[in-house]
Design an enzyme around this catalytic site. Structure first.
Site, PDB file in Angstrom:
ATOM      1  N   GLN A 244      -5.422  12.724   4.891  1.00  0.00           N
ATOM      2  CA  GLN A 244      -4.213  12.532   5.688  1.00  0.00           C
ATOM      3  C   GLN A 244      -3.040  13.334   5.137  1.00  0.00           C
ATOM      4  O   GLN A 244      -1.973  13.344   5.736  1.00  0.00           O
ATOM      5  CB  GLN A 244      -3.831  11.041   5.700  1.00  0.00           C
ATOM      6  N   PHE A 275      -6.777   5.361   8.050  1.00  0.00           N
ATOM      7  CA  PHE A 275      -6.100   4.064   7.882  1.00  0.00           C
ATOM      8  C   PHE A 275      -5.311   3.977   6.580  1.00  0.00           C
ATOM      9  O   PHE A 275      -5.041   2.885   6.096  1.00  0.00           O
ATOM     10  CB  PHE A 275      -7.110   2.912   7.958  1.00  0.00           C
ATOM     11  N   ARG A 357       8.226  -1.659   0.840  1.00  0.00           N
ATOM     12  CA  ARG A 357       8.124  -1.956   2.274  1.00  0.00           C
ATOM     13  C   ARG A 357       7.829  -3.434   2.506  1.00  0.00           C
ATOM     14  O   ARG A 357       8.302  -4.023   3.481  1.00  0.00           O
ATOM     15  CB  ARG A 357       7.059  -1.077   2.926  1.00  0.00           C
ATOM     16  N   ARG A 389      -2.940   0.858   6.736  1.00  0.00           N
ATOM     17  CA  ARG A 389      -2.202   0.672   7.978  1.00  0.00           C
ATOM     18  C   ARG A 389      -1.215  -0.508   7.884  1.00  0.00           C
ATOM     19  O   ARG A 389      -1.616  -1.655   7.757  1.00  0.00           O
ATOM     20  CB  ARG A 389      -3.205   0.433   9.100  1.00  0.00           C
ATOM     21  N   PHE A 391       1.145  -0.534   5.421  1.00  0.00           N
ATOM     22  CA  PHE A 391       1.747  -0.059   4.174  1.00  0.00           C
ATOM     23  C   PHE A 391       2.681  -1.094   3.540  1.00  0.00           C
ATOM     24  O   PHE A 391       3.813  -0.809   3.189  1.00  0.00           O
ATOM     25  CB  PHE A 391       2.504   1.243   4.450  1.00  0.00           C
ATOM     26  N   GLU A 760       1.106   1.608  13.164  1.00  0.00           N
ATOM     27  CA  GLU A 760       1.090   0.481  12.232  1.00  0.00           C
ATOM     28  C   GLU A 760       1.635  -0.836  12.784  1.00  0.00           C
ATOM     29  O   GLU A 760       1.077  -1.903  12.491  1.00  0.00           O
ATOM     30  CB  GLU A 760       1.877   0.858  10.972  1.00  0.00           C
TER      31      GLU A 760
END
Length: 810
Positions: A244, A275, A357, A389, A391, A760
């Site tokens: 990715q 993912f 996050r 996915r 995060f 996401e």
């Protein structure tokens, strides 16, 4: 390897499949309105099949392992540590080197550059150079003439490794937290409006304490980790990598080889799923293959076996929470304090931004006047956990949803009413704990619409009646909302570049920095370019992501793929369109501003000509028919030390209602119905977006219900390292009634065509499944106590929770 079928049959199959899908989603997608828009020249906002759909069906879609192997290609396999802790004092490799078809064995000493593949912090060795950190850590690499020979030789790692064993492994986040053992310094995020969280909790009419365990999740991409490295002249290397983040692979391979980045060419046409598991963790395999290829001057392929993939790579972080909240009689939270501890694994990887996050999503859709959050990334003797996915967002938000459910149980009221009492406002009560204002809030309207369309209240009453008459089977239902911030946590990652080439026959080639992993990114980018130039979708072709074309790209992650790369491609296409318009005005008269491009035609000064004709005229006039484009997300800033700022460009919203039935004797359960309403702004491709929402829902449901990770408590070995021991959802787990609709609206921010990210955010929708199960468990105890249900809610976990609530009721 793919097995091609006749292309005409494949195209027909793909077309029929998409037609069937469109028919089944007609209630969710206004097909007639889309047809009218398309007739008027629109190419975005149109449902169309994935750009590689017929290639997938035909078996012609080329993944890394499908690339024809060059003459002399060698194969690589990794020798893995059999213990979780200790020190590697020596490697006895002579016997392995003498095995049939083995060419050589590579160790850390053979890496010419830096023996590190850490994404942010340089704490992750490519091959073990002393300290052993987990069962499955690569100790050496075998290079052989065949993959089977390489694997047979690598399997001798236990006999070859001389290891000084150390103490017992640390496996759980709670154990790491108790020892004060972290991969990064702790994080703290505080917000005070009435004296602080502690004061608000102490002064509140009601208080609630609790803990929660939420497990991790394996990415389980269909295509495993793979890299194919081909040495080139002058010490360069060409790496075909399922990743990715091609630019990060380029930099890490260059560091491992001790060469400059311009000598490393990384290419990725497509992945069979990612993912997040191929954002940073494809690096080890790219580095090993490249070191071997450059050392031997022969192509080297490293394709992991599924078991080895599980044993070496990380996954979604599991979290342990300890929380306390103060609230009033209506369920409004007045103060909250929470400690989150993640299982980071043996190295930092992306654990820092994942925890950031998680802390920034603890609020989910709710205003918290006084809050104190503490994040700890526990260092454990397990695989280094990484992006997945969502995060960290799902791990942060689920803790708040658990609190909402517990408050509702304590008050004896419907959890939806508690949630609604805490929603963010639109003009007040709209500042997040990290001090970003929520200015695009649609959660009130969205949840209100879903409550009506799902017939929530009537079904609630019917479930209560069913449970009263059913001693063994209990039903449960839950409506959970979501608010999800869109952008990378680090501001400078929010940029993208693209190249658009228009050829003299009117066909168009696009290259951008994003990677295609099945999510439809290339399809959306092609639609954006086709719309900008007023041509058919079939006139546009998107090529492989390539570090020699667009440099210094960000990972395709954080749901930003279409936002960033779509804007960059639009910028490039717009420059070409403006040049073509000026050419048309010079040749045919009129004003360049009045030239219109639509449906493959160019209208200029009352005349109409084909797009291809104008392109040929522009070529003759020596007009530049290619352009680069660039985009950087505006308005972002973040103070990592204070954990304050404006980290997100906008928020995506959604909600889901799920109804389940649970067998209280066996712990078995079934999802009977799910209703989803999700906000994607003004969709670029409604069919693709609905598919993303459906997929995220089922994937998230697997995380919270069946996908259990188990490590042996003494050896530290991952016991669930294959499909035989790790249960992902199947078609049979999909609910018989699955209503997915897109919320009608548009992004108030200047995103690509006013759309919103869809990768996401919808993974939070299946919170409704977990809490519906929790509701059914609560019914088994007459709703007298808050169930202590852990995730994943396996049958064992459900039975444990039922036993506890029934004991409390007695």
């Amino acid at each position: 390897m793919n097995h091609p079928v006749e292309p005409g049959i494949a195209i027909a199959r793909a077309a029929q499949a998409f037609a069937d899908y469109a028919t089944n989603t007609a209630a969710r997608i206004d097909v007639n309105a889309e047809a009218a828009r398309q007739q008027n020249g629109a190419r975005v906002g149109i449902s169309r099949a994935h750009e590689s759909a017929y290639l997938h069906v035909a078996g012609e879609a080329t993944y890394v392992d499908d690339i024809p192997e060059l003459n002399g290609t060698l194969h690589c396999a990794l020798g893995l540590s059999p213990v979780a802790t200790g020190r590697l004092t020596a490697l006895s490799l002579d016997a392995i080197r003498q095995m049939p078809d083995v060419v050589t064995v590579i160790t850390a000493a053979d890496i010419p550059g830096v023996n590190d593949c850490g994404s942010i912090i340089h704490d992750d060795p490519i091959l073990c150079d002393g300290e052993i950190r987990y069962v499955g850590q690569p100790l050496f690499a075998v290079i052989a003439k065949t993959r089977a020979a390489a694997r047979r030789a690598a399997a001798q790692a236990k006999a070859a490794a001389v290891i000084e064993a150390s103490g017992d492994p640390v496996l759980t986040p709670r154990e790491a937290h108790a020892r004060g053992q972290y991969v990064l310094p702790p994080m703290h995020l505080d917000r005070s409006t009435n004296g602080g969280a502690r004061e608000a909790i102490d002064a509140a009419p009601r208080r609630l304490k609790g803990t929660l365990d939420v497990g991790g999740q394996e990415q389980f991409y269909l295509e495993g980790q793979i890299s194919y490295a081909i040495p080139k002249e002058g010490g360069a290397v060409h790496v075909h990598c399922s990743t990715q983040h091609p630019s990060e692979m380029q930099h890490l391979v260059a560091h491992a080889l001790g060469i400059q980045s311009h000598a490393v060419h990384v290419e990725c046409r497509r992945m069979g799923g990612g993912f997040g598991g191929k954002e940073s963790q494809s690096a080890l395999f790219a580095c090993v293959a490249s070191v071997a290829a450059c050392k031997l001057q022969r192509p080297v392929k490293l394709r992991l076996d599924r078991d080895d993939d599980f044993m070496i790579t990380g996954r979604r972080h599991c979290f342990w929470y300890e929380y306390e909240v103060g609230y009033d009689e209506e369920g409004r939270i007045l103060g909250a304090e929470i400690t989150m501890v993640s299982r980071a694994g043996h190295s930092a990887d992306l654990s820092g931004p994942v925890m950031t996050r998680a802390l920034c999503h603890f609020d989910n859709a709710y205003w918290l006047p006084d809050v104190s959050m503490h994040g700890f990334c526990g260092k454990t003797n397990t695989q280094s956990n990484t992006a997945f996915r969502g995060f960290g967002g799902p791990q942060g938000a689920i803790a708040m949803e658990n609190i909402m459910e517990s408050i509702a149980t304590e008050l004896g009221c419907d959890a939806l009413d508690v949630r609604r009492a805490n929603f963010y406002g639109t003009t007040e009560h709209n500042v997040t704990p990290y001090e970003q204002k929520v200015t695009d809030n649609v959660i009130h309207e969205l949840v209100g619409e879903l409550e009506q369309t799902s017939d929530y209240r009537a079904r609630r009453a019917a479930i209560a009646a069913f449970n009263a008459a059913s001693p063994v089977l209990k039903r449960g239902m839950s409506l959970t909302p979501l608010k999800f911030g869109i952008s990378f946590n680090v501001a400078h990652f929010n940029q993208a570049g693209a190249l658009v080439h228009v050829y003299s026959d009117g066909s168009i080639l696009v290259n951008h920095g994003g990677t295609e992993m099945g999510q439809g990114l290339n399809t959306k980018v092609a639609q954006v370019v086709a719309h900008e130039l007023g041509v058919s979708f079939d006139s546009v072709r998107v090529t492989a992501t390539d570090t020699t074309k667009v440099a210094n790209t960000s990972a395709t992650a954080a749901s930003t793929g279409a936002d960033l790369n779509g804007k960059a491609a639009q910028d490039a296409a717009r420059q070409i369109r403006e040049r073509l318009a000026e050419c048309a005005a010079r040749r045919h008269g009129g004003d360049a501003a009045g030239v219109r491009f639509a449906n493959g035609q160019v209208t200029v000064n009352g005349k109409s000509l084909e797009f291809a004709q104008l392109v040929r005229e522009a070529y003759v006039d020596r007009v530049q028919l290619w352009s680069d484009g660039f985009y950087a997300t505006p308005g972002l800033h973040w103070d990592g030390a204070k954990m304050k700022g404006h980290p997100f460009f906008y928020f995506a919203y959604g909600a889901a209602v799920s109804e389940v039935v649970v067998d209280t004797l066996t712990g078995e359960w079934k999802l009977l119905r799910a209703d989803v309403l999700h906000d994607v702004g003004r969709s670029l491709n409604p069919a693709v977006d609905v598919g993303q929402v459906e997929g995220a829902f089922i994937q998230g449901m697997g995380w919270l219900t069946t996908e259990e990770l188990v490590w042996h408590p003494q050896s530290g070995k991952l016991m669930t390292h294959a499909p035989s021991t790790y249960k992902i959802p199947t078609a049979n787990d999909c609910p018989p009634v699955f209503n997915v609709r897109l919320f009608v609206g548009e992004n108030p921010e200047d995103s690509i065509h006013k759309s919103k990210a869809v990768g996401e955010p919808p993974l939070l929708l299946p919170f409704s499944v977990f809490f519906a199960i929790r509701d059914a468990v609560s019914a088994a105890g007459e709703h007298g106590a808050s169930p202590q249900l852990r995730a994943p809610a396996t049958s064992e976990a459900i039975l444990n929770a039922i036993e506890a609530v029934q004991a409390a009721a007695a």
